[in-house]
Design a protein around this motif. Structure first.
Motif, PDB file in Angstrom:
ATOM      1  N   LEU A 139       0.810  -1.217   0.000  1.00  0.00           N
ATOM      2  CA  LEU A 139       0.000   0.000   0.000  1.00  0.00           C
ATOM      3  C   LEU A 139       0.843   1.267   0.000  1.00  0.00           C
ATOM      4  CD1 LEU A 139      -2.815   1.277   0.141  1.00  0.00           C
ATOM      5  CD2 LEU A 139      -2.704   1.065   2.643  1.00  0.00           C
ATOM      6  N   ALA A 140       1.899   1.319   0.819  1.00  0.00           N
ATOM      7  CA  ALA A 140       2.707   2.535   0.924  1.00  0.00           C
ATOM      8  C   ALA A 140       3.352   2.901  -0.404  1.00  0.00           C
ATOM      9  CB  ALA A 140       3.775   2.361   2.005  1.00  0.00           C
ATOM     10  N   THR A 141       3.878   1.904  -1.134  1.00  0.00           N
ATOM     11  CA  THR A 141       4.518   2.180  -2.417  1.00  0.00           C
ATOM     12  C   THR A 141       3.481   2.555  -3.473  1.00  0.00           C
ATOM     13  OG1 THR A 141       6.209   0.547  -1.845  1.00  0.00           O
ATOM     14  CG2 THR A 141       6.188   1.335  -4.103  1.00  0.00           C
ATOM     15  N   LYS A 142       2.302   1.930  -3.417  1.00  0.00           N
ATOM     16  CA  LYS A 142       1.222   2.323  -4.323  1.00  0.00           C
ATOM     17  C   LYS A 142       0.853   3.789  -4.115  1.00  0.00           C
ATOM     18  CE  LYS A 142      -1.184  -2.138  -4.802  1.00  0.00           C
ATOM     19  NZ  LYS A 142      -2.447  -2.857  -4.471  1.00  0.00           N
ATOM     20  N   GLN A 143       0.741   4.180  -2.852  1.00  0.00           N
ATOM     21  CA  GLN A 143       0.368   5.555  -2.551  1.00  0.00           C
ATOM     22  C   GLN A 143       1.467   6.531  -2.954  1.00  0.00           C
ATOM     23  OE1 GLN A 143      -0.630   4.952   1.601  1.00  0.00           O
ATOM     24  NE2 GLN A 143      -2.819   4.976   1.146  1.00  0.00           N
ATOM     25  N   ALA A 144       2.720   6.120  -2.791  1.00  0.00           N
ATOM     26  CA  ALA A 144       3.832   6.961  -3.224  1.00  0.00           C
ATOM     27  C   ALA A 144       3.814   7.134  -4.745  1.00  0.00           C
ATOM     28  CB  ALA A 144       5.157   6.349  -2.766  1.00  0.00           C
ATOM     29  N   ALA A 145       3.604   6.032  -5.466  1.00  0.00           N
ATOM     30  CA  ALA A 145       3.532   6.106  -6.926  1.00  0.00           C
ATOM     31  C   ALA A 145       2.361   6.971  -7.375  1.00  0.00           C
ATOM     32  CB  ALA A 145       3.417   4.703  -7.520  1.00  0.00           C
ATOM     33  N   ALA A 146       1.249   6.841  -6.672  1.00  0.00           N
ATOM     34  CA  ALA A 146       0.070   7.641  -7.021  1.00  0.00           C
ATOM     35  C   ALA A 146       0.318   9.121  -6.786  1.00  0.00           C
ATOM     36  CB  ALA A 146      -1.144   7.179  -6.213  1.00  0.00           C
ATOM     37  N   SER A 147       1.044   9.454  -5.718  1.00  0.00           N
ATOM     38  CA  SER A 147       1.296  10.861  -5.417  1.00  0.00           C
ATOM     39  C   SER A 147       2.130  11.513  -6.507  1.00  0.00           C
ATOM     40  CB  SER A 147       1.995  10.994  -4.060  1.00  0.00           C
ATOM     41  OG  SER A 147       3.324  10.521  -4.117  1.00  0.00           O
ATOM     42  N   VAL A 148       3.059  10.760  -7.093  1.00  0.00           N
ATOM     43  CA  VAL A 148       3.845  11.256  -8.222  1.00  0.00           C
ATOM     44  C   VAL A 148       3.014  11.243  -9.503  1.00  0.00           C
ATOM     45  CG1 VAL A 148       5.868  10.808  -9.679  1.00  0.00           C
ATOM     46  CG2 VAL A 148       6.032  10.544  -7.199  1.00  0.00           C
ATOM     47  N   GLY A 149       2.312  10.130  -9.701  1.00  0.00           N
ATOM     48  CA  GLY A 149       1.567   9.955 -10.945  1.00  0.00           C
ATOM     49  C   GLY A 149       0.368  10.869 -11.090  1.00  0.00           C
ATOM     50  N   GLN A 150      -0.332  11.156  -9.999  1.00  0.00           N
ATOM     51  CA  GLN A 150      -1.495  12.037 -10.087  1.00  0.00           C
ATOM     52  C   GLN A 150      -1.109  13.419 -10.578  1.00  0.00           C
ATOM     53  OE1 GLN A 150      -3.340  11.858  -6.224  1.00  0.00           O
ATOM     54  NE2 GLN A 150      -4.539  10.025  -6.715  1.00  0.00           N
ATOM     55  N   LEU A 151       0.037  13.915 -10.115  1.00  0.00           N
ATOM     56  CA  LEU A 151       0.518  15.224 -10.552  1.00  0.00           C
ATOM     57  C   LEU A 151       0.828  15.202 -12.047  1.00  0.00           C
ATOM     58  CD1 LEU A 151       1.342  18.069  -9.618  1.00  0.00           C
ATOM     59  CD2 LEU A 151       3.649  17.184  -9.235  1.00  0.00           C
ATOM     60  N   ALA A 152       1.520  14.150 -12.487  1.00  0.00           N
ATOM     61  CA  ALA A 152       1.871  14.035 -13.900  1.00  0.00           C
ATOM     62  C   ALA A 152       0.631  13.848 -14.769  1.00  0.00           C
ATOM     63  CB  ALA A 152       2.838  12.860 -14.099  1.00  0.00           C
ATOM     64  N   LEU A 153      -0.309  13.043 -14.279  1.00  0.00           N
ATOM     65  CA  LEU A 153      -1.517  12.762 -15.042  1.00  0.00           C
ATOM     66  C   LEU A 153      -2.375  14.020 -15.197  1.00  0.00           C
ATOM     67  CD1 LEU A 153      -3.043  10.349 -16.346  1.00  0.00           C
ATOM     68  CD2 LEU A 153      -4.237  10.074 -14.162  1.00  0.00           C
ATOM     69  N   ALA A 154      -2.568  14.753 -14.112  1.00  0.00           N
ATOM     70  CA  ALA A 154      -3.368  15.974 -14.175  1.00  0.00           C
ATOM     71  C   ALA A 154      -2.721  17.000 -15.099  1.00  0.00           C
ATOM     72  CB  ALA A 154      -3.531  16.560 -12.771  1.00  0.00           C
ATOM     73  N   HIS A 155      -1.392  17.125 -15.009  1.00  0.00           N
ATOM     74  CA  HIS A 155      -0.681  18.067 -15.883  1.00  0.00           C
ATOM     75  C   HIS A 155      -0.830  17.673 -17.347  1.00  0.00           C
ATOM     76  CE1 HIS A 155       2.912  19.763 -17.948  1.00  0.00           C
ATOM     77  NE2 HIS A 155       2.604  20.833 -17.210  1.00  0.00           N
ATOM     78  N   ALA A 156      -0.729  16.366 -17.622  1.00  0.00           N
ATOM     79  CA  ALA A 156      -0.841  15.889 -19.004  1.00  0.00           C
ATOM     80  C   ALA A 156      -2.227  16.168 -19.585  1.00  0.00           C
ATOM     81  CB  ALA A 156      -0.527  14.402 -19.064  1.00  0.00           C
ATOM     82  N   TRP A 157      -3.282  15.872 -18.803  1.00  0.00           N
ATOM     83  CA  TRP A 157      -4.640  16.156 -19.280  1.00  0.00           C
ATOM     84  C   TRP A 157      -4.838  17.663 -19.466  1.00  0.00           C
ATOM     85  CZ3 TRP A 157      -7.400  12.864 -21.667  1.00  0.00           C
ATOM     86  CH2 TRP A 157      -7.454  11.519 -21.288  1.00  0.00           C
ATOM     87  N   GLY A 158      -4.337  18.466 -18.530  1.00  0.00           N
ATOM     88  CA  GLY A 158      -4.481  19.912 -18.636  1.00  0.00           C
ATOM     89  C   GLY A 158      -3.788  20.459 -19.866  1.00  0.00           C
TER      90      GLY A 158
END
Length: 366
Positions: A74-93
């Motif tokens: 869970l901890a590594t999933k959440q860490a990956a998500a914290s990085v990925g959510q920023l990248a994903l939102a920026h890409a869609w924007g």
């Protein structure tokens, strides 16, 4: 007729799977994301309101963190998500900015849908973004969701959002081109183009997710049935066919909606709310609740389990223990213990109301 309804829908939810946006080696595939954004933009220009449910946050964070596979803890999933959510939102924007379109990120947890107040707040946010001409990009908030409270996959989230937003159709885009009656990778599988009733799914075997996602055909099938049950037609198609899926809808598998749409409250009771306890019923009460659509009275209750309070959602079980309905209970569990099996005449005035009123009760089979 289902495909026509999807093609003509004025408000749709488009769910895009992790495999359509990311790879283990390179993270986000911006080229594929741009093509998907173009397909959504064309649909919006045609006069349709579109909400995007985007997977890919964890997948987008794998490569930047130097990981070689989707994490399991869970901890590594959440860490990956914290990085990925920023990248994903920026890409869609960035992608939608090419069309002068603003993107709003909406991160949800299962609790946001299960709690009625949060449910309404999320609904208002989506409505306001849409009225302002922005594209709502929804994702599960993987940075805070735990195994106990998460949706499990974004297919289910998309189905819940479709009802939450009052959508006219749900389009599920991934790396598969539709529902098959078996595993197409093993050969001898036939594409099922139309699902008009549950009987059309007899004999269908659905598998679990792949390397980058948590879904798979089983979750897509479950989400499609959930949305169709709510009165929302569904199209399951490949992300490579996004342009066709969002115009003619003549690709993939189409799931017909049930004839009458559940009210927002009843849908919440049946599919979204957390069950806080159980009421065990005798055979007479089961018939009254399921066949005659009557309110549940104390006389028909044989047992109470769980710790719940008035206003919580509980499961109603038959004498064999099977769940036959869900409903909003009027009393705390502690209040009900002393009323089990007693008629209205035997109860004090403050305990004579139905335990679950018919208006707050939903059969799991109807």
């Amino acid at each position: 007729m289902t495909r026509v309804d999807i093609a003509d829908a004025k408000r749709i939810v488009v769910k895009i799977g992790s495999s359509a946006l990311t790879s283990l080696v390179g993270g986000l595939d911006l080229g594929r994301l741009d093509l998907l954004a173009e397909a959504v933009e064309l649909r919006m220009r045609a006069g349709t309101d579109v909400i995007v449910v985007s997977s890919g946050a964890i997948g987008a964070g794998i490569a930047p963190l130097g990981l070689t596979k989707r994490p399991r803890d869970l901890a590594t999933k959440q860490a990956a998500a914290s990085v990925g959510q920023l990248a994903l939102a920026h890409a869609w924007g960035t992608s939608f900015a090419r069309f002068g379109r603003t993107v709003g990120q909406v991160l949800l947890t299962a609790e946001d849908i299960a709690r009625r107040t949060n449910h309404r707040n999320a609904q208002r946010t989506l409505d306001r973004l849409r009225s302002l001409g922005a594209v709502a990009v929804v994702n599960e908030n993987d940075t805070v969701a735990t195994a106990e409270i998460r949706f499990g996959d974004n297919d289910r989230l998309a189905a819940l959002v479709a009802h939450l937003a009052g959508a006219d159709a749900l389009v599920l885009l991934s790396d598969v081109d539709g529902l098959y009656d078996g595993d197409p990778r093993k050969g001898h599988a036939t594409l099922i183009r139309e699902v008009d009733s549950p009987e059309d799914l007899d004999g269908v075997v659905a598998g679990s997710g792949g390397a980058l996602g948590t879904g798979g055909m089983a979750s897509k099938l479950s989400a499609a049935r959930l949305a169709a049950d709510a009165g929302v037609p569904v199209l399951l198609a490949s992300a490579q066919d996004a342009a066709a899926a969002l115009t003619t809808a003549r690709v993939g598998t189409a799931f017909a909606a049930r004839p009458t749409r559940l009210s927002s409250r009843k849908f919440w009771v049946r599919h979204a709310a957390d069950v806080q306890g159980d009421l065990h019923l005798d055979a007479g009460a089961v018939r009254a609740v399921v066949e005659r659509r009557r309110s549940l009275l104390s006389a028909g209750i044989t047992g109470v389990t769980g710790r719940f309070y008035g206003g919580d959602v509980v499961a109603l079980r038959d004498p064999e223990g099977a769940v036959i309905a869900r409903g909003v209970v009027a009393y705390d569990a502690s209040e009900l213990i002393g009323t089990i099996g007693r008629s209205k005449a035997e109860l004090s005035p403050e305990l004579q109301r139905p335990v679950v009123h018919a208006d707050d009760l939903v059969s799991v089979h109807s």
